[in-house]
Design an enzyme around this catalytic site. Structure first.
Site, mmCIF file in Angstrom:
data_model
loop_
_atom_site.group_PDB
_atom_site.id
_atom_site.type_symbol
_atom_site.label_atom_id
_atom_site.label_comp_id
_atom_site.label_asym_id
_atom_site.label_seq_id
_atom_site.Cartn_x
_atom_site.Cartn_y
_atom_site.Cartn_z
ATOM 1 N N TRP A 32 0.822 -1.212 0.000
ATOM 2 C CA TRP A 32 0.000 0.000 0.000
ATOM 3 C C TRP A 32 0.859 1.268 0.000
ATOM 4 C CZ3 TRP A 32 -2.853 -1.153 5.247
ATOM 5 C CH2 TRP A 32 -2.012 -0.891 6.317
ATOM 6 N N GLU A 33 0.203 2.354 -0.387
ATOM 7 C CA GLU A 33 0.859 3.658 -0.573
ATOM 8 C C GLU A 33 1.990 3.560 -1.611
ATOM 9 O OE1 GLU A 33 0.676 7.508 -0.343
ATOM 10 O OE2 GLU A 33 -0.704 6.152 0.689
#
Length: 423
Positions: A175-176
């Site tokens: 994620w990110e």
């Protein structure tokens, strides 16, 4: 319009979009930078928890090979394959914690400058937070799993706390921003810096040869930084040459998309990783320097911290071993010296292993680990938790009388109505 969060760009009453000024056209990146900075900050915390549990357990658990003096079985942590696995992870935990502190400090400095309308630090901060997000989460996720494996069957049990730490952390590599994409964000910035002449020795293409002659020569921060810088130059030079070669005859322009870029990504990822190693090591050295000057840190702690920093530097060199040899920065004999120094650094830290993880200050409540207790009473806690489990309230367990297990195992029929096993 009053609820559109229009800080740097806005929409007029007639619907006209007004972009931010050119000098801060990437201002929206600041939010991404903050999130990635916090991920960098937290990496050392999660790795430190796993390192604490594994180090405490392996210092209590004894197995095989009696000590010739005490005649007792050896602590697991005294086996070379164990302490050479765990002590580098302890060193990485310290390194990531210091890098996280440094990363947040850089972000706070950017925020203060931004309030004055200065966005000049944003491009470098964006690249750095991208690369370090990938590097730190890679190190942490791999390290947590290594800690779990080092604890054997107990590490597989949820009562160890290690599966919980791993499953609650490993998603950070995705994620990110997937980590490969994040490394390439940093690589893109580094290539642009080289092309613009703003990357020092890396832009000049100058590589060096080490003059170290003994294993102990590699324990100096200068030797580590010199080696990593030379490798970085070598990788940057190679990546640029490949990008230009793939661009086609007569085309000297470096493109950041298309076939040439796509066929160079592995080289570029390696370049970004090398830069990250050097940045993290620099942050570690900086914090050791602060500790040496602080009256709040006693002499023994300063020595131990310096030893941990040395071990991390040697680990960085081993991880860059192939490039050190390819670039001729070291000879095979010098690389053997690095490995010798690494083994000596691990052995030197063995006696301080438990103290080093205790220094993280994690409460038993936070670790929630039967085998990572601060008081060492791991087997008593394992038994207590086993007794408290609903599955152990009866001899047969809750599934026996459900009409499934009992009928299956005592009904004279195998699964699917076939014959039962003679056993």
């Amino acid at each position: 319009r009053d609820a559109m969060l229009m800080r740097y760009s806005h929409v007029e009453r007639d619907g006209t979009y007004v972009p931010p000024p050119k000098q801060n056209s990437k201002a929206s990146y600041a939010t991404m930078v903050y999130v990635r900075a916090t991920i960098v900050r937290d990496a050392g915390d999660f790795l430190g928890r796993a390192a604490t549990i594994a180090t405490r357990y392996t210092s209590i658990r004894r197995q095989s090979s009696p000590d010739p003096v005490t005649k007792r079985e050896l602590q697991i942590l005294d086996y070379q394959n164990v302490y050479e696995t765990l002590l580098p992870i302890v060193a990485q935990s310290y390194a990531l914690k210091f890098m996280g502190k440094n990363m947040m400090s850089m972000y706070d400095g950017f925020v203060k400058a931004r309030e004055q309308g200065d966005f000049s630090a944003l491009p470098e901060l964006h690249a750095l937070s991208s690369g370090l997000k990938a590097f730190c989460t890679d190190v942490a996720s791999v390290g947590i799993e290594a800690c779990r494996r080092t604890c054997g069957g107990q590490g597989y049990s949820v009562l160890s706390g290690l599966p919980t730490i791993y499953t609650s952390y490993v998603q950070n590599v995705t994620w990110e921003g997937d980590n490969n994409v994040m490394y390439l964000q940093m690589a893109r910035y580094l290539v642009k810096q080289v092309l613009g002449g703003g990357a020092g020795d890396m832009a000049s293409g100058r590589m060096t040869r080490s003059t170290s002659r003994r294993p102990e020569d590699w324990t100096s921060p200068e030797a580590v930084v010199g080696a990593l810088s030379s490798v970085e130059t070598y990788l940057a030079k190679g990546a640029l040459a490949k990008l230009r070669a793939l661009a086609g005859p007569g085309n000297r322009e470096v493109l950041f998309e298309g076939t040439a870029w796509n066929q160079s990504t592995m080289d570029l990822v390696q370049l970004a990783k090398c830069r990250c190693r050097r940045v993290v090591f620099d942050a570690f050295v900086q914090e050791v320097g602060k500790a040496a000057a602080s009256p709040d840190v006693d002499a023994r702690s300063r020595v131990a911290l310096q030893q941990v920093c040395t071990l991390f530097g040697l680990l960085c060199l081993q991880e860059s071993g192939a490039e050190l040899l390819e670039s001729s920065h070291v000879t095979p004999e010098q690389y053997r010296d690095i490995k010798t120094a690494f083994k000596a650094a691990c052995k030197q830290l063995r006696d301080n292993a438990v103290a080093l993880v205790d220094a993280f200050g994690y409460e038993d409540y936070l670790l929630n680990s039967a085998i990572g207790r601060a008081d060492g009473n791991i087997y008593e806690d394992l038994l207590r938790r086993a007794k408290a489990s609903p599955f152990n309230k009866t001899q047969t367990g809750p599934g026996w009388d459900s009409g499934v297990l009992k009928d299956l195992l005592k009904g004279g029929q195998g699964v699917g109505g076939g014959p039962t096993s003679k056993l």
